[in-house]
Write a protein that holds these residues in place. Structure first.
Motif, mmCIF file in Angstrom:
data_model
loop_
_atom_site.group_PDB
_atom_site.id
_atom_site.type_symbol
_atom_site.label_atom_id
_atom_site.label_comp_id
_atom_site.label_asym_id
_atom_site.label_seq_id
_atom_site.Cartn_x
_atom_site.Cartn_y
_atom_site.Cartn_z
ATOM 1 N N VAL A 11 36.342 60.651 28.197
ATOM 2 C CA VAL A 11 37.628 60.775 28.884
ATOM 3 C C VAL A 11 38.591 59.870 28.124
ATOM 4 O O VAL A 11 38.507 58.654 28.207
ATOM 5 N N ALA A 12 39.455 60.482 27.360
ATOM 6 C CA ALA A 12 40.349 59.703 26.512
ATOM 7 C C ALA A 12 41.787 59.917 26.966
ATOM 8 O O ALA A 12 42.125 60.950 27.540
ATOM 9 N N SER A 13 42.597 58.956 26.692
ATOM 10 C CA SER A 13 43.995 59.106 27.062
ATOM 11 C C SER A 13 44.720 59.936 26.011
ATOM 12 O O SER A 13 44.269 60.075 24.865
ATOM 13 N N SER A 14 45.833 60.456 26.434
ATOM 14 C CA SER A 14 46.525 61.438 25.598
ATOM 15 C C SER A 14 47.037 60.854 24.292
ATOM 16 O O SER A 14 47.306 61.590 23.352
ATOM 17 N N VAL A 59 43.659 61.049 21.894
ATOM 18 C CA VAL A 59 42.522 61.950 22.082
ATOM 19 C C VAL A 59 42.357 62.893 20.890
ATOM 20 O O VAL A 59 41.240 63.295 20.540
ATOM 21 N N HIS A 60 43.455 63.185 20.233
ATOM 22 C CA HIS A 60 43.353 64.109 19.095
ATOM 23 C C HIS A 60 42.633 63.490 17.904
ATOM 24 O O HIS A 60 42.161 64.200 17.023
ATOM 25 N N THR A 68 39.103 64.573 18.866
ATOM 26 C CA THR A 68 38.870 66.017 18.835
ATOM 27 C C THR A 68 39.221 66.623 17.475
ATOM 28 O O THR A 68 38.826 67.733 17.182
ATOM 29 N N TYR A 94 35.736 66.382 25.140
ATOM 30 C CA TYR A 94 36.677 65.437 25.748
ATOM 31 C C TYR A 94 37.519 66.092 26.835
ATOM 32 O O TYR A 94 37.825 67.287 26.776
ATOM 33 N N SER A 136 41.219 64.746 28.901
ATOM 34 C CA SER A 136 42.261 63.761 28.591
ATOM 35 C C SER A 136 43.169 63.506 29.790
ATOM 36 O O SER A 136 43.500 64.425 30.543
ATOM 37 N N TYR A 186 45.869 60.601 38.174
ATOM 38 C CA TYR A 186 45.354 61.171 36.926
ATOM 39 C C TYR A 186 44.042 61.914 37.178
ATOM 40 O O TYR A 186 43.807 62.997 36.644
ATOM 41 N N ASP A 231 43.558 68.041 33.449
ATOM 42 C CA ASP A 231 43.122 67.651 32.107
ATOM 43 C C ASP A 231 44.212 68.058 31.123
ATOM 44 O O ASP A 231 44.642 69.221 31.108
ATOM 45 N N LEU A 290 44.056 68.485 28.033
ATOM 46 C CA LEU A 290 43.642 69.363 26.939
ATOM 47 C C LEU A 290 43.538 70.814 27.391
ATOM 48 O O LEU A 290 44.016 71.725 26.729
#
Lengths: 446, 177
Positions: free
Chosen positions: A19-22, A25-26, A29, A43, A45, A61, A66, A68
């Motif tokens: 679970v990554a923050s925006s 996150v890329h 991924t 992932y 996000s 949140y 999500d 993504l």
């Protein structure tokens, strides 16, 4: 995160997702996933930032979508954990390799080559000296080490990179160094690459030993300013080798949110050993080297606070240093105080600090910080909280103190270094939060 | 006419050199071999102790110092999951990861107190994962005599019957009850 999630999957046989923050996150991924085969870590996000937010925002949140997939977050979590493998995820075997490039670029115009270097971020975006074969060959005359000798292996997401003497010589050329600088830059290479943290850190390079004078490193007036070739090129070489060998590219895999202007030349300067008060040892001697050794010490930190004006008799200099030091997070008790020789003279002659170690000890005993302020720092949260929860003192006790209690966060005086530099023009000093590692012997790279 | 560089431009600093062979094994799956290929464990133990420059301390000595002075910091270098399952009672966790440089752990390592004996241990036969952490502590300026590796690691500690903690330990105690 991908690494830890993989470990959970492979070693504990527990399905895991990230679970990554925006904000980044890329990175996981895209860049990271590019060099994997088989089931990658999936992932979901959430918006950024999630730290420092009211709890209700973070709850929002989780109950939101999500970023993504656009699905409700918890549905996306379940889908990521249970969804069948895609065709891409079924690919097995060795991950793809980045195409190897030729050791030599084909000849081209200087303008085109400069553009190429900029496009690939093989530069700090100041003008570089293009590393022609002739220039690099000439640079290599500065060391007895063979060009293909591996100094270290740097793990990067795309694989592992061997940092060789020749590659460091290339960075040295690009930085504008001469062959005489190469042993210093090779010693520096043992510490490359520089930190790559969202917290936007930087480095400090301190030169000690007779080589300071031989190569005319500036230890006096303007020691930290743009007034000296050796200081400039060695410091710059660190950024160049870090970016090239460390494969650091902005918004691809380098995510320092503000960056740090000190990274341009990593605060490279020499200690003014000749101006040390009697009894005050040079930095390298304090850390176990002989006075005649030539040593490069590398510090890592974020911040610097200057005295701004001259020392005043109404408030002792070390009191003001203490007050300013309380602004630092004190992670690892790390601090480096850079002082003009005149201040060193006052500290010894007027205030009685016979050694640097005595001064460090005094700071350790006298710098205080409000408890809440200490724990309010993100680096402290990620380092000291796990220790506190495991019962390690003093962290465990500090966690139980009221917010306004005063603690002494610089628990380890050996992590507080004092370096004397400057030209005796003003009773001036910097306190910094740089932690200095044991030095590297430059002579080993001659 | 645009000037041209007659010499070719060296690009050695930027190529991904044969070290890319590490791709054969994804980085997350790489682990420093505790025994070199072609060696069996006993031969390794007899002939080659990894990081011989790192001083070892026995479990008995750690236990004695802890009882007498109470000023020992134990650091488990296993991954967090293994630590959660079982560790020496009172130990903190700083995982050794052979795929990254030890200095990436500097923020954690340098938060360890400098005024006490610090003992690193691993769940491995010859301190392969704990000894590198000791070396890194030296680089950070900690006193050599105050940072050591636990000889025989967690296994030896367990054999000595000294206190452990963790979810596996709790489960075993429940079974015993």
């Amino acid at each position: 995160m991908s690494r830890w999630a993989k470990q959970i999957q492979m070693q504990c046989n527990i399905p895991a997702i990230g679970v990554a923050s925006s904000n980044i996150v890329h990175y996981a991924t895209g860049y990271v996933a590019k060099y994997q085969t088989g089931m990658p870590i999936r992932y979901v996000s959430v918006p950024f930032p999630f730290t420092g937010q009211p709890r209700a925002v973070d709850v929002g949140y989780v109950s939101g979508k999500d970023m993504l997939s656009g699905q409700p977050l918890m549905s996306a979590v379940v889908a990521a954990l249970t969804g069948p493998l895609t065709a891409e995820e079924k690919i097995s075997g060795a991950p793809p390799e980045e195409a190897l490039e030729s050791r030599l670029l084909p000849p081209d115009s200087e303008e085109n080559l400069r553009m190429l270097f900029e496009d690939r971020e093989w530069t700090d975006f100041n003008s570089i000296i293009l590393p022609t074969e002739r220039r690099v060959t000439e640079m290599l005359k500065g060391t007895s080490h063979k060009p293909d000798e591996v100094i270290k292996t740097i793990n990067i997401t795309g694989g592992a990179r061997q940092l060789t003497v020749e590659k460091v010589a290339i960075s040295a050329v690009m930085a504008g160094a001469s062959p005489a600088h190469l042993p210093v830059i090779l010693a520096l290479a043992t510490q490359a690459p520089f930190g790559n943290s969202t917290s936007s850190m930087a480095n400090m390079l301190v030169i000690n030993g007779p080589i300071r004078n031989k190569l005319k490193f500036n230890c006096g007036t303007n020691a930290m300013g743009p007034y000296n070739r050796s200081n400039a090129v060695v410091g710059r070489a660190f950024a160049l080798m870090s970016k090239t060998a460390g494969d650091l590219r902005n918004n691809v895999n380098a995510w320092e949110t503000l960056g740090n202007t000190m990274q341009y030349n990593s605060m490279c300067y020499g200690e003014n050993e000749e101006a040390l008060p009697d009894g005050w040892d040079p930095l390298h001697v304090e850390t176990g080297f002989k006075p005649t050794d030539n040593v490069l010490s590398v510090g890592t930190g974020w911040s610097s606070i200057a005295s701004v004006g001259a020392s005043q008799s109404i408030y002792p200099t070390h009191y003001l240093m203490r007050d300013y030091m309380s602004s630092f997070c004190a992670s690892g008790s790390a601090a480096t105080i850079v002082i003009d020789p005149t201040v060193a003279g006052l500290l010894k002659g007027v205030h009685g600090f016979k050694t640097k170690a005595q001064l460090s000890e005094w700071f350790s005993q006298n710098v205080t910080k409000m408890n809440a302020s200490y724990w309010g720092n993100g680096v402290i949260q990620s380092t000291a909280v796990p220790f506190a929860l495991a019962g390690l003192e003093p962290y465990a006790s500090w966690r139980k103190l009221p917010d306004d209690a005063l603690i002494k966060p610089f628990t380890n005086p050996k992590a507080i270094h004092v370096v004397v530099a400057g030209g005796k023009v003003q009773t001036m000093w910097f306190v910094t939060d740089f932690g200095i590692r044991r030095g590297v012997k430059i002579d080993d790279w001659a | 006419m645009t000037p041209r560089l007659t010499a070719a431009i060296l690009l050695g600093a930027f190529i991904l050199v044969p070290a890319l062979s590490s791709h054969a094994l994804p980085k997350y799956a790489q682990k420093a071999p505790s025994v070199k290929p072609g060696q069996d464990a006993s031969a390794s133990a007899k002939d080659e102790i990894p990081f011989p420059q790192v001083p070892r301390i026995t479990g008995e000595e750690v236990e004695r110092i802890a009882k007498e002075k109470g000023n020992v910091v134990l650091v488990d270098t296993d991954d967090p999951e293994a630590y959660a399952a079982e560790h020496i009672k009172g130990a903190v966790n700083i995982a050794f990861d052979p795929t990254v440089e030890a200095k990436e752990q500097d923020q954690l390592l340098s938060a360890l107190p400098g005024d006490r004996l610090i003992v690193f241990y691993c769940n491995c036969s010859h301190e392969e994962d704990s000894a590198p952490m000791v070396l890194e502590m030296w680089e950070l300026g900690y006193d050599h005599e105050k940072v050591k590796a636990l000889k025989g690691g967690l296994t030896r500690w367990e054999q000595l019957g000294y206190p452990l903690a963790g979810t596996d330990v709790d489960k075993n105690q429940e079974k015993g009850n």
